[in-house]
Design an enzyme around this catalytic site. Structure first.
Site, PDB file in Angstrom:
ATOM      1  N   SER A 144       0.706  -1.284   0.063  1.00 48.57           N
ATOM      2  CA  SER A 144      -0.058   0.006   0.074  1.00 48.57           C
ATOM      3  C   SER A 144       0.673   1.237  -0.040  1.00 48.57           C
ATOM      4  CB  SER A 144      -0.813   0.184   1.237  1.00 48.57           C
ATOM      5  OG  SER A 144      -0.248   0.017   2.497  1.00 48.57           O
ATOM      6  N   LYS A 181       0.397   4.198   7.184  1.00 42.83           N
ATOM      7  CA  LYS A 181      -0.277   5.284   6.233  1.00 42.83           C
ATOM      8  C   LYS A 181       0.181   6.688   6.424  1.00 42.83           C
ATOM      9  CE  LYS A 181      -2.959   1.961   4.039  1.00 42.83           C
ATOM     10  NZ  LYS A 181      -2.258   0.921   4.590  1.00 42.83           N
TER      11      LYS A 181
END
Length: 225
Positions: A144, A181
């Site tokens: 990701s 993230k």
């Protein structure tokens, strides 16, 4: 994004490429030509531009005019096995020593990140490799964050923290799950943004969901796995 054959880099070109990745992780954006020149002691930004053009010709980056800072990591560079180099250092002879910093592996849902079963080993690492002192290393799972050079099996150096500034890369816990993230705070919510076009941002409602920051990414070690 260009998908071309990668050509080998000189030592200086590799250093500049690694510096670009480091800036992307730390600042959320590639460096300017002036920042590259200052970091490497070039007399003018033109020298930095020459190196960037060489990186572009060799397929590792893509230079785009008309965009902010205009440096993009090429698709080939993201996916190639040539990414065995560390963002900070490719030589980690200390890795695997019996004392030092904990390497955290898969984190089970709902379990504390430092639970004994999550610690894969202890390693001795030179803290000068990182932008700030790190407290532990977290092994990356998934793809990701590949747009900023964070790949599966990389070790992220994490500084323990329970707060973060916008655009910092964080280790966050949402309900029972832990994720890495880019962090952005809103009035009553948080956006956790992936660096991969295939993933939508995770939107966290702070009024209805449990959310906590476990730490901030301050460096990266690439393992040849």
């Amino acid at each position: 994004m260009k998908d071309t054959e990668l050509l080998p880099l000189t030592k200086r070109q590799q250093q500049i490429f690694d510096f670009i990745l480091e800036c992307m992780v730390a600042n959320g954006a590639p460096p300017t030509r002036v920042e590259i020149a200052d970091n490497f002691g070039f007399r003018s930004p033109n020298a930095a531009e020459d190196h960037l053009k060489a990186l572009d010709r060799k397929g590792h980056i893509e230079l785009r005019s008309g965009t902010s800072r205009g440096i993009f990591i090429s698709e080939s560079a993201r996916l190639s096995s040539m990414f065995d180099n560390s963002m900070f250092n490719n030589d980690m002879p200390e890795l695997g020593n019996s004392s030092g910093m904990a390497v955290i592996g898969d984190v089970a849902a709902g379990a504390p990140i430092f639970a004994t079963q999550h610690i894969q080993k202890m390693v001795s690492v030179d803290q000068s490799l990182f932008s700030q002192k790190a407290d532990f290393l977290l092994k990356v799972r998934g793809d990701s964050m590949i747009n900023i050079g964070i790949f599966e099996h990389d070790l992220l150096a994490i500084r323990k923290a329970n707060t973060a500034r916008d655009n910092e890369i964080v280790v966050a816990r949402i309900d029972d799950e832990v994720t890495v993230k880019r962090y952005r705070r809103h009035a009553a919510s948080v956006s956790l943004i992936a660096e991969n076009d295939n993933y939508e941002p995770i939107e966290v409602d702070l009024q209805t969901q449990s959310f906590a920051i476990e730490g901030i990414v301050v460096g990266l070690i690439r393992q040849g796995l």
